[in-house]
Design an enzyme around this catalytic site. Structure first.
Site, PDB file in Angstrom:
ATOM      1  N   LYS A 263      -4.710   2.352  10.117  1.00 19.98           N
ATOM      2  CA  LYS A 263      -4.777   2.439   8.654  1.00 19.98           C
ATOM      3  C   LYS A 263      -6.147   2.083   8.102  1.00 19.98           C
ATOM      4  O   LYS A 263      -6.272   1.495   7.020  1.00 19.98           O
ATOM      5  CB  LYS A 263      -3.701   1.533   8.002  1.00 19.98           C
TER       6      LYS A 263
ATOM      7  N   SER B  74      -1.057  -0.065   3.025  1.00 22.91           N
ATOM      8  CA  SER B  74      -1.022   1.282   3.617  1.00 22.91           C
ATOM      9  C   SER B  74      -0.060   1.309   4.805  1.00 22.91           C
ATOM     10  O   SER B  74       0.694   2.266   5.003  1.00 22.91           O
ATOM     11  CB  SER B  74      -2.444   1.663   4.043  1.00 22.91           C
TER      12      SER B  74
ATOM     13  N   ARG C 157      -1.885   9.430   2.188  1.00 26.63           N
ATOM     14  CA  ARG C 157      -0.591   9.631   1.509  1.00 26.63           C
ATOM     15  C   ARG C 157      -0.707   9.329   0.025  1.00 26.63           C
ATOM     16  O   ARG C 157      -1.572   8.569  -0.401  1.00 26.63           O
ATOM     17  CB  ARG C 157       0.459   8.672   2.095  1.00 26.63           C
ATOM     18  N   LYS C 158       0.225   9.908  -0.709  1.00 24.65           N
ATOM     19  CA  LYS C 158       0.292   9.586  -2.146  1.00 24.65           C
ATOM     20  C   LYS C 158       1.411   8.563  -2.325  1.00 24.65           C
ATOM     21  O   LYS C 158       2.545   8.808  -1.885  1.00 24.65           O
ATOM     22  CB  LYS C 158       0.623  10.836  -2.968  1.00 24.65           C
TER      23      LYS C 158
HETATM   24  P1  A3P Z   1      -3.305   6.141   3.520  1.00 17.32           P
HETATM   25  O1  A3P Z   1      -2.533   7.294   4.054  1.00 17.32           O
HETATM   26  O2  A3P Z   1      -2.480   4.917   3.338  1.00 17.32           O
HETATM   27  O3  A3P Z   1      -4.113   6.473   2.285  1.00 17.32           O
HETATM   28  P2  A3P Z   1      -5.692   5.697  10.190  1.00 17.32           P
HETATM   29  O4  A3P Z   1      -6.021   7.083  10.563  1.00 17.32           O
HETATM   30  O5  A3P Z   1      -6.615   4.673  10.809  1.00 17.32           O
HETATM   31  O6  A3P Z   1      -4.249   5.349  10.411  1.00 17.32           O
HETATM   32  O7  A3P Z   1      -5.955   5.543   8.639  1.00 17.32           O
HETATM   33  C1  A3P Z   1      -5.237   6.252   7.662  1.00 17.32           C
HETATM   34  C2  A3P Z   1      -5.984   6.061   6.352  1.00 17.32           C
HETATM   35  O8  A3P Z   1      -7.239   6.731   6.435  1.00 17.32           O
HETATM   36  C3  A3P Z   1      -5.309   6.673   5.147  1.00 17.32           C
HETATM   37  O9  A3P Z   1      -4.402   5.735   4.630  1.00 17.32           O
HETATM   38  C4  A3P Z   1      -6.508   6.973   4.211  1.00 17.32           C
HETATM   39  O10 A3P Z   1      -6.608   6.047   3.155  1.00 17.32           O
HETATM   40  C5  A3P Z   1      -7.737   6.797   5.112  1.00 17.32           C
HETATM   41  N1  A3P Z   1      -8.702   7.902   5.088  1.00 17.32           N
HETATM   42  C6  A3P Z   1     -10.055   7.728   5.071  1.00 17.32           C
HETATM   43  N2  A3P Z   1     -10.671   8.906   5.061  1.00 17.32           N
HETATM   44  C7  A3P Z   1      -9.700   9.859   5.075  1.00 17.32           C
HETATM   45  C8  A3P Z   1      -9.736  11.285   5.071  1.00 17.32           C
HETATM   46  N3  A3P Z   1     -10.899  11.955   5.044  1.00 17.32           N
HETATM   47  N4  A3P Z   1      -8.548  11.953   5.065  1.00 17.32           N
HETATM   48  C9  A3P Z   1      -7.379  11.267   5.073  1.00 17.32           C
HETATM   49  N5  A3P Z   1      -7.279   9.920   5.094  1.00 17.32           N
HETATM   50  C10 A3P Z   1      -8.432   9.214   5.097  1.00 17.32           C
END
Ligand code: A3P
Length: 319
Positions: A59, A152, A272-273
């Site tokens: 996350k 998150s 995610r939203k």
């Molecule tokens: P959320 O879905 O809670 O917003 P990981 O891949 O380490 O699990 O992290 C997921 C998080 O990456 C997402 O959390 C989002 O906030 C973040 N993120 C950063 N850059 C992103 C991108 N270009 N596209 C999608 N998510 C991104």
């Protein structure tokens, strides 16, 4: 009696003593006795082991970082592993028992061969197992505000209809000091990955600080091309114009890859939203992470490493 390569370790977990065995997979090519009995599938002159691990934690934007890094022509990532979000999850996980042969079978040669397993960062065994096999690997740790990361992660559990998460009346309930039994594990999982210095200590027992690059999650989200350019430089890769391959998508709210004039964003589970965290939840989390954040601030300062804005802010508010 433990065969060579096995170690017996005693761990104290929540007061109770737990004995378990760590199986170590050292690199057989570094020991002539092992080399002499290698199966023909293991070729020491052309071993495709990773030289970069993206440790997460979960996350923090680790999927975006990995996805964007593969744009570089001299970089290769592991082939996707079904059933574990495409991650190899070798060190400190059940896949470790599949052995080096299995691990190697996931990689193809390139200047930088990497894998991103977001399960590594807060795993107590992963640092030792990783250093045993790939002691010279570089490591990337993404510094996300642990408060945001915890929220998150909770949203991730809700989206996956985690039965325990669904029993929580609210996120606030999970953050109470003594939540109901069913929520204790969730609380721990929301919090653990954000305790940066605690886990970094374990990695630094086996790797030098010079092997680790820290990335500010907010910079990665807002200016991925700049972050990727700095990472490529640190990895001694030839220059690559990441900026021409990435584009902000207003509908996604994040940067995405640009392919033939169209944006190709990460899947629904990334970015995610969901509703914003309440002020009460934020305050509770900031309090939980207060000491950890101060320790991270001191650690970065002492080692003359860049301090993310979110961390400056969090330490300023606490002062
Ligand atoms: P959320 O879905 O809670 O917003 P990981 O891949 O380490 O699990 O992290 C997921 C998080 O990456 C997402 O959390 C989002 O906030 C973040 N993120 C950063 N850059 C992103 C991108 N270009 N596209 C999608 N998510 C991104």
């Amino acid at each position: 009696e433990y065969p060579e390569g096995f170690e017996k370790v005693q761990k104290s977990i929540q007061g109770g003593d737990l004995f378990f065995t760590i199986l170590m997979n050292p690199n057989p090519c570094q020991d002539p006795r092992h080399q002499a009995i290698l199966p023909p599938t293991l070729n020491c002159t052309n071993m495709t082991l990773p030289n970069l691990l993206i440790l997460g934690p979960q996350k923090t934007g680790s999927t975006a970082l990995a996805n964007f890094l593969t744009l570089h022509p001299n970089v290769s990532q592991n082939s996707p592993i079904p059933g574990s979000f495409e991650e190899v999850q070798f060190f400190g996980g059940a896949n470790y028992l599949k052995g080096i042969d299995w691990y190697l079978s996931n990689f193809q040669n390139a200047s930088i061969i990497f894998e991103k397993s977001a399960t590594y960062f807060d795993n107590p065994v992963a640092p030792k197992q990783a250093s045993s096999l790939i002691p010279n690997t570089k490591l990337v740790v993404i510094l996300q505000n642990p408060t945001q990361r915890a929220y998150s992660w909770f949203q991730h559990l809700l989206a996956h209809k985690d039965p325990s998460a669904l029993t929580a009346a609210s996120f606030s309930e999970i953050l109470e000091e003594n939540p109901p039994e069913t929520l204790r594990k969730i609380r721990q999982r929301c919090i653990s990955g954000g305790r940066y210095v605690h886990h970094l200590g374990k990695w630094l027992e086996h790797f030098s600080l010079a092997q680790i690059m820290f990335i500010d999650a907010d910079e990665l989200r807002d200016e991925p091309a700049r972050v990727l350019t700095a990472l490529a430089k640190w990895l001694d890769l030839p220059d690559f114009p990441f900026e021409t391959h990435l584009r902000y998508s207003p509908s996604k709210g994040f940067h995405c890859r640009l392919i033939e004039g169209k944006t190709k964003c990460l899947g629904e589970s990334k970015g995610r939203k969901y509703p914003k965290m309440s002020d009460v939840e934020r305050e509770k989390l900031d309090k939980i992470f207060g000491l950890d954040n101060s320790a991270l601030y001191k650690f970065l300062r002492k080692n003359r490493l860049k301090i993310p804005n979110w961390l400056e802010e969090s330490v300023r508010i606490r002062a």
